[in-house]
Write an enzyme that holds these catalytic residues in place. Sequence first.
Site, PDB file in Angstrom:
ATOM      1  CB  CYS A  35      -0.942   0.018   1.204  1.00  0.00           C
ATOM      2  SG  CYS A  35      -2.019   1.481   1.213  1.00  0.00           S
ATOM      3  CB  CYS A  90      -4.719   4.493  -5.160  1.00  0.00           C
ATOM      4  SG  CYS A  90      -4.188   2.788  -4.827  1.00  0.00           S
TER       5      CYS A  90
END
Length: 345
Positions: free
Chosen positions: A103, A266
């Site tokens: 992530c 993101c």
Amino acid sequence: MLTLEGLEKGFSERYGDRIVTIDSYTQGEPTRLLVGGIGSLPGPTMKDKRSHFEARFDHVRKLLTREPRGHRGIMAAVVTEPVSDNGAFGLFYMDARRYPYLCGHATIGAVATLIEVGALKAEEGDTVITVDTPSGPLDAHTRIREGHVESVAIDMVPSFVLETDRSIDVPGFGTVPVDLVCVGGFFAMVSARKIGIDLIPANRGRLVSLGMDIIDAANRSVNVVHPERPEVTTVDVTEFYDEDPQTGNGRGVVIYGESHMDRSPCGTGTTAKMTLLNHHGKLDPGETYRNAGPLGTVFEGRIVKKVAIGQFDGIVGQIRGNAQITGYHQFVVDDADPFPEGFLL
């Protein structure tokens, strides 16, 4: 008479076991950083440490990422000791559904948080800090100005395009053309123009529902395999993408977890888009790519280099952003709590 000192003392005496986190957000997307309450995690690799946590502390994942202490949009990350020679610390990730392989926004959040609270030392100017993750070591390029974090750039893991223009049959919607891109885990990349849905907040419900359906449909109909990491065998994310015709900047909406829409652009999603653009000859190494999320916040990305990943031509992408701390928390579970592992509605 009530005193704050007495309140704090009473809380500590009543709840001896506490899970300690520092929360932040990166370009709009939250990170809940687990920094205390579970002790040291054994294992020579980050995969081993994550496996030990999953076997013994999965209830803590649920506690932190589900109601009433969290919500389905929380990305949590666990800080561990490093496992590589150059690593400053270890980090693995978890949300309400799973343990993602990587992530980007949470890594930026972790690095910025640990520097701001003094747990990591970073010199004025630019410094490189290595973070050990389940996808391998990542270099974080920190930029410090007047003692505070101005930005953090993460060199992402090598990424590649597995397949383009794969038709996926999505029940209730029809056929959706997808590109399959791997950045730690596999993304189903979908052109918003091809499916006729604008990437605006008003379409959040449609995008979330369709994104989750695409993930499920892809995993039913497509076999995905990473040539160097045999454990990566599922499609975990849908990314709807487009470009702003006026600025040329990218726009993206990323759906994952338990029906969550990423508030940020993101980090892995921005890298997936750069990987796809490079595959089509539209983005070269060194060129700057700006990608906006649903809030209008931007990650600045670039391709660091081209690499070979098994039989695939891939890239190493870098994304730059920053994070702000929102709180320091001590979570507890009361003996009478009917939902000790939380819940989702």
